[in-house]
Each structure stands twice: as structure tokens, then as C-alpha cells.
Design an enzyme around this catalytic site. Structure first.
Site, mmCIF file in Angstrom:
data_model
loop_
_atom_site.group_PDB
_atom_site.id
_atom_site.type_symbol
_atom_site.label_atom_id
_atom_site.label_comp_id
_atom_site.label_asym_id
_atom_site.label_seq_id
_atom_site.Cartn_x
_atom_site.Cartn_y
_atom_site.Cartn_z
ATOM 1 N N ASP A 16 1.076 -1.276 0.022
ATOM 2 C CA ASP A 16 -0.149 -0.066 -0.034
ATOM 3 C C ASP A 16 0.906 1.050 -0.086
ATOM 4 O O ASP A 16 2.198 1.106 0.242
ATOM 5 C CB ASP A 16 -0.901 -0.005 1.333
ATOM 6 C CG ASP A 16 -1.837 1.185 1.351
ATOM 7 O OD1 ASP A 16 -2.491 1.569 0.423
ATOM 8 O OD2 ASP A 16 -1.613 2.189 2.317
ATOM 9 N N SER A 17 0.311 2.485 -0.166
ATOM 10 C CA SER A 17 1.234 3.490 -0.009
ATOM 11 C C SER A 17 1.700 3.854 1.310
ATOM 12 O O SER A 17 2.323 4.809 1.545
ATOM 13 C CB SER A 17 0.190 4.700 -0.633
ATOM 14 O OG SER A 17 -0.871 4.801 0.104
ATOM 15 N N CYS A 79 -4.347 -1.608 -2.122
ATOM 16 C CA CYS A 79 -4.546 0.002 -2.279
ATOM 17 C C CYS A 79 -5.693 0.066 -3.371
ATOM 18 O O CYS A 79 -5.333 -0.385 -4.360
ATOM 19 C CB CYS A 79 -3.381 0.597 -2.402
ATOM 20 S SG CYS A 79 -3.416 2.384 -2.919
ATOM 21 N N GLU A 160 -2.172 8.698 8.134
ATOM 22 C CA GLU A 160 -0.909 8.530 8.419
ATOM 23 C C GLU A 160 -0.087 8.933 9.605
ATOM 24 O O GLU A 160 0.842 8.335 10.223
ATOM 25 C CB GLU A 160 -0.042 8.993 7.065
ATOM 26 C CG GLU A 160 -0.410 7.984 5.865
ATOM 27 C CD GLU A 160 0.420 6.510 5.903
ATOM 28 O OE1 GLU A 160 1.574 6.603 6.720
ATOM 29 O OE2 GLU A 160 -0.184 5.616 5.574
ATOM 30 N N CYS A 190 -11.118 3.370 0.375
ATOM 31 C CA CYS A 190 -9.505 3.571 0.493
ATOM 32 C C CYS A 190 -9.068 2.577 1.814
ATOM 33 O O CYS A 190 -9.969 2.591 2.678
ATOM 34 C CB CYS A 190 -9.391 4.850 0.890
ATOM 35 S SG CYS A 190 -7.479 5.299 1.289
ATOM 36 N N HIS A 192 -7.000 2.742 3.813
ATOM 37 C CA HIS A 192 -6.910 3.647 4.985
ATOM 38 C C HIS A 192 -8.006 3.785 6.012
ATOM 39 O O HIS A 192 -8.020 3.802 7.108
ATOM 40 C CB HIS A 192 -6.467 5.147 4.895
ATOM 41 C CG HIS A 192 -4.787 5.074 4.501
ATOM 42 N ND1 HIS A 192 -4.338 4.460 3.551
ATOM 43 C CD2 HIS A 192 -3.864 5.446 5.213
ATOM 44 C CE1 HIS A 192 -2.920 4.742 3.311
ATOM 45 N NE2 HIS A 192 -2.655 5.112 4.446
HETATM 46 N N1 DGL Z 1 -4.710 3.153 0.989
HETATM 47 C C1 DGL Z 1 -5.041 3.802 -0.408
HETATM 48 C C2 DGL Z 1 -6.056 3.505 -0.968
HETATM 49 O O1 DGL Z 1 -6.810 2.302 -0.904
HETATM 50 C C3 DGL Z 1 -4.589 5.205 -0.260
HETATM 51 C C4 DGL Z 1 -4.148 5.906 -1.374
HETATM 52 C C5 DGL Z 1 -3.080 7.182 -1.279
HETATM 53 O O2 DGL Z 1 -1.924 7.090 -0.799
HETATM 54 O O3 DGL Z 1 -3.755 8.128 -1.327
HETATM 55 O O4 DGL Z 1 -6.500 3.932 -2.177
#
Ligand code: DGL
Length: 279
Positions: A16-17, A79, A160, A190, A192
Site C-alpha cells: 500500500d502507499s 490499495c 498516516e 480506500c 486507510h
Molecule cells: N490506501 C490507499 C487506497 O486504498 C490510499 C491511497 C493514497 O495513498 O492516497 O486508495
């Protein structure tokens, strides 16, 4: 040891990011307790959601390559933004590798809604993606459900940072208009967002809304991984004396990722700092 045994023993890569993929990882660990896992948090490049599609695609491919170099037998793109932007490119690049993506749960949401209105919370990049818009149109046509799209600019950054006040303020700004417009089902589009589900529930309650369903596809993603590993005869059996390993890599601070593992899922894996691709 036969080559198939060593492949069974290879890890599953999850990326993931940043921290969002932990909302998927916890389901993967629950459903596949014997699998070795490698988790990548590309925090140094986050957020993905406000970057152009080709940038997210190239970066996702670089992270996938990193996981393949570490011997991954399958990859979970944990992600939504990376899935919408890059999963096709990744499958073209690694045609023999099982790759599981995550997409906003529009279909389960359409089955749940009673008002016919579903709010979709996701990044700008996800909601602008052609793959997402196709899915939205298909499900609207098939079910008549109306999807209200809410890009949540800035929310990933707040999550984050562990900025709880900032997270709540943004959620209030993004969720309240959806409820006012009659949405009774909200898609957490998302990875997150399930990490702040309690705050989302609080915001809904303080808006006076009741019986609002939240849709998170983490469990279904883990089930799909089980299916693909099983179909490819890639599952790792329970191995007495050799417990499943989890290694984590980050393009930012190892200390911060360790703390997040600890506070979000209560584990303490080895965390390494690494670079992925050129960025
Ligand atoms: N967890 C990522 C998602 O599901 C977040 C993306 C981001 O870094 O903006 O889209």
C-alpha cells in the site's frame, strides 16, 4: 525439497502507499495464518491518491518488482488507488503471478442500501479512474443504485500522521453531506479508512443518522487470495517449528512503521527501510 515445496514456502507480498494495507493484512493473517508475508508501506511516496495515474502505475509496478525480487509467490495490491491505476499493467508484466486487487465495494453496497443512495469515500485518483467509473456504471445499470462520489482529499495524510482531530474534522466535512443527501450505506473505498472506522461511526452518530452500513472489502480480498493460492496449489501448510514470518519494508521511517504495526494490529515485525524504483 521439490521446487513446488519451495514455492509453497515463498511469501505473499502485500503493499500500500502506507498504513492502509494493514486493514487488509489483518484479514490475510486471520485467514492464512501459516503464510509468510512481506508488507511494503510506500510511505515516502504517499499519498498515491492525488498523483496522476501514470505516476501511480509506474510506482506500483516498481513496488511489485521489489516484492517479486523478494520471492513473492502472489501479490495483494492492498490499495484501491494502485489497483484502479495499475493492476492491469502489473498483470501484463507478471502474467504468471497471482495478483489480488482491492476495489471499492460498490456491488455489496448496492445490495445493502434501502434508500438506493450509496456514498463512496475514496481518493481523487480512485474516483477518477476509468476502471472505477466502468464499475460504477455497470452496477448502476444492473441495480439502479445511485452512487454519490466523495473524494477525500487530505484524509490519508491525516491518518498516516495519526492526527485524530484532523481526521475527525475531515471526516465530518466529507461524510455529513452524503448523509444529508440520503445515503444509508457508505463504501470505504480506500484501505486507510477502515483504520478509522470508529471515528467514522462517531461522525455518523453525531450527525444523528441511524442504521448506516459501512462497506469494507478487506475480508473478501483475503478470501480471494485464499482461492487463488489454493487454485495454484500455492498454500503453505502448517509447519511445526517454523512459524509464519512477517517482514515489513518502508520507503520512510522504520520506527514510525513499527509503531503503527504495534498500535494498529498489536504486532512487532522486523521493519526495514528500502527504496523502490527510482523515486
Ligand atoms: N490506501 C490507499 C487506497 O486504498 C490510499 C491511497 C493514497 O495513498 O492516497 O486508495
Amino acid at each position: 525439497m521439490s521446487s513446488s515445496t519451495s514455492l509453497n514456502d515463498a511469501p505473499v507480498g502485500i503493499f500500500d502507499s502506507g498504513l492502509g494495507g494493514l486493514s487488509i493484512l489483518r484479514h490475510v493473517r486471520a485467514q492464512l495464518p501459516h503464510e509468510h508475508l512481506v508488507y511494503v508501506a510506500d510511505t515516502g511516496f504517499a499519498p498515491y491518491g492525488d498523483k496522476p495515474e501514470h505516476v501511480v502505475a509506474e510506482r506500483s509496478l516498481a513496488v511489485a518488482r521489489f516484492l517479486v525480487e523478494r520471492g513473492a509467490k502472489a501479490i495483494v495490491v492492498a490499495c484501491n488507488t494502485a489497483t484502479i491505476s495499475a493492476v492491469r499493467l502489473m498483470r501484463d508484466t507478471f502474467p504468471d503471478l497471482p495478483i489480488v486487487g482491492v476495489e471499492p465495494g460498490l456491488k455489496p453496497a448496492a445490495a445493502l442500501t434501502r434508500s438506493g443512495k450509496v456514498g463512496v469515500l475514496a481518493t481523487e485518483r480512485t474516483l477518477a479512474g476509468a476502471k472505477f467509473l466502468q464499475l460504477r456504471d455497470q452496477i448502476t445499470q444492473a441495480t439502479g443504485a445511485q452512487f454519490l462520489l466523495q473524494p477525500c482529499r487530505g484524509l490519508v495524510d491525516k491518518i498516516e500522521l495519526g492526527d485524530t482531530d484532523g481526521t475527525r474534522a475531515l471526516l465530518q466535512r466529507y461524510v455529513t453531506p452524503l448523509l444529508d443527501a440520503g445515503a444509508d450505506t457508505l463504501v470505504l473505498g480506500c484501505t486507510h479508512y477502515p483504520l478509522v472506522q470508529a471515528t467514522i461511526e462517531d461522525v455518523i452518530a453525531s450527525a444523528g443518522a441511524r442504521d448506516v452500513a459501512l462497506v469494507d472489502t478487506g475480508e473478501a480480498v483475503a478470501r480471494q487470495l485464499v482461492r487463488l493460492l489454493d487454485a495454484g496449489r500455492l498454500l503453505r501448510p502448517a509447519t511445526p517449528g517454523v512459524p509464519a514470518r512477517l517482514d515489513a519494508y518502508t520507503s520512510a521511517s522504520a520506527t514510525a512503521l513499527s509503531a503503527a504495526f504495534n498500535s494498529l494490529i498489536g504486532i512487532d515485525p522486523p521493519v526495514h527501510e528500502a527504496t523502490f524504483g527510482a523515486g
